[in-house]
Design an enzyme around this catalytic site. Structure first.
Site, PDB file in Angstrom:
ATOM      1  N   TYR A  96      -0.949  -6.759  13.394  1.00  0.00           N
ATOM      2  CA  TYR A  96      -1.200  -7.897  12.518  1.00  0.00           C
ATOM      3  C   TYR A  96      -0.879  -9.183  13.268  1.00  0.00           C
ATOM      4  CZ  TYR A  96      -1.052  -4.336   8.794  1.00  0.00           C
ATOM      5  OH  TYR A  96      -1.260  -3.230   8.006  1.00  0.00           O
ATOM      6  N   PRO A 246      -3.577  -2.638  -2.797  1.00  0.00           N
ATOM      7  CA  PRO A 246      -3.510  -2.120  -4.171  1.00  0.00           C
ATOM      8  C   PRO A 246      -4.250  -2.994  -5.171  1.00  0.00           C
ATOM      9  CG  PRO A 246      -1.446  -3.179  -3.597  1.00  0.00           C
ATOM     10  CD  PRO A 246      -2.258  -3.129  -2.334  1.00  0.00           C
ATOM     11  N   GLY A 248      -7.215  -4.294  -4.333  1.00  0.00           N
ATOM     12  CA  GLY A 248      -8.604  -4.334  -3.878  1.00  0.00           C
ATOM     13  C   GLY A 248      -8.940  -5.609  -3.141  1.00  0.00           C
ATOM     14  N   PHE A 251      -9.649  -8.458  -5.461  1.00  0.00           N
ATOM     15  CA  PHE A 251     -10.727  -8.285  -6.438  1.00  0.00           C
ATOM     16  C   PHE A 251     -10.185  -8.003  -7.833  1.00  0.00           C
ATOM     17  CE2 PHE A 251     -14.023  -5.564  -8.477  1.00  0.00           C
ATOM     18  CZ  PHE A 251     -15.070  -6.475  -8.471  1.00  0.00           C
TER      19      PHE A 251
END
Length: 376
Positions: A96, A246, A248, A251
């Site tokens: 990352y 978790p 999405g 979303f």
């Protein structure tokens, strides 16, 4: 869904005895493990590791979906505020940034390190010094040890509570990977280990070689793939489950609608489930989360997180955010409760919605479900 993961609930003495049986306890490890008391409210067990019931992912603290660079001091404040809120399980990785997420977490952890359980990962082929991307995956034992040394330097710590193989190297037997991690455990640099997006037989072999504390895979209302056998396997083996993404990729919070466009380089633009025709169908999940949010007087994202945690007592989601209000909202999901009847109703409603489109680009998907080669 009926899978109920059984946590490995261990008292302080049991955890210490198990570690001694493995022959891998140093004074440093024993001291760290002494904090792993039996599961209490707001805490969950990943194998023998005691963590907060919900975690914090800091992948985007260095760059948000490859589009903007967040304010570094604000990321420090979010991490420290999360710990104050009881969100002590913080997830990062060598890749990352690369490297920069670990540095930010290391900076933020000063003075509160002993209140945290830090998870990081190895396995992507990035230059150990510069972080430059290089082709493929790499889990050769010598490389793992060097990668972990780099992670510890950037994290400004002497150990990590949980070390994952980020993706399975198709050229290295998992037993050799486990051997390298065992050496790091013997040195007190790693307390527990896990795997991410591995094939099921690789997980069995890994666990037989060196008990695995946790599996980290994508899992949410928007991607329910782990329900096809993986959750049951973790239950069978007594392994905790850590869902990444978790929400999405935002979303399920309702922040994305049919009018949303993604900036160039945003990962989500390259997933077909966000294509307009698929997104329109998938919005049914957002509407479901919103309706339950109204019913429970909480935000839709809190419903999505609470639903995950309700799937089993060793499920620990790690939502990521770069905004303080969102972190506080996510932390509040631990207070959302479903009666057995409500959970059955919600599970049925989620299962009735067919998600359209792929969860990730094909080239990334190829790294998931890989089985490690046999030991020669």
């Amino acid at each position: 869904m009926t899978n109920q993961l059984n946590p490995t609930r261990r008292s302080i003495l049991t955890a210490g005895a198990a570690a001694l049986a493995l022959g891998s306890v140093t004074p440093k490890r024993a001291a760290a493990q002494s904090t792993a008391a039996a599961t209490v409210e707001g805490r969950r067990m990943l194998g023998g590791l005691n963590v907060s019931a919900i975690g914090l992912g800091v992948q985007n603290h260095s760059r948000t979906f490859q589009t903007t660079i967040p304010n570094r001091a604000e990321m420090h404040r979010i991490i420290r505020a999360a710990v104050d809120e009881g969100v002590t399980f913080i997830d990062t990785a060598e890749v990352y940034g690369p490297h920069e997420s670990e540095r930010i977490l290391g900076e933020a952890s000063q003075g509160i390190r002993d209140k945290m359980q830090i998870a990081t990962k190895f396995g992507f082929n990035v230059n150990l010094e510069t972080g430059a991307w290089q082709p493929g995956l790499i889990s050769r034992p010598a490389h793992i040890k060097k990668a972990v040394e780099g992670s510890l330097r950037r994290l400004r710590t002497d150990r990590v509570e949980l070390l994952y193989q980020h993706r399975v190297d198709p050229t290295v037997p998992i037993e050799e990977v486990a051997g390298a991690v065992r050496d790091l455990m013997d040195e007190g640099k790693v307390l527990h280990w896990g795997l991410s997006e591995m094939g099921p037989e690789t997980l069995r072999r890994a666990h037989a070689e060196l008990p695995v504390a946790a599996v980290q895979n994508e899992y949410s209302m928007l991607w329910r793939g782990p329900e096809n056998g993986l959750l049951a396997l973790c239950e069978e083996l007594g392994i905790g489950f850590v869902p990444f993404s978790p929400l999405g990729y935002g979303f399920l919070t309702g922040a994305i609608d049919m009018g949303t466009s993604f900036a160039p380089g945003d990962f989500r633009a390259n997933t077909s489930r966000m294509d307009p025709e698929n997104r329109e169908a998938n919005m049914a999940l957002v509407e479901l989360a919103k309706s339950w949010g109204t019913r429970k007087n909480v935000a839709p994202g809190q419903i999505a997180l609470a639903w995950l945690m309700a799937q089993g007592p060793s499920v620990v989601p790690i939502p990521g955010t770069t905004q303080m209000p969102h972190m506080l909202q996510n932390a509040g999901a631990t207070a959302v409760r479903f009666t057995p009847e409500e959970l059955a109703e919600l599970n049925a409603a989620v299962a009735a919605i067919t998600v359209k489109g792929a969860r990730m680009p094909e080239m990334v998907q190829e790294w998931s479900g890989v089985e490690a080669p046999a030991r020669s």
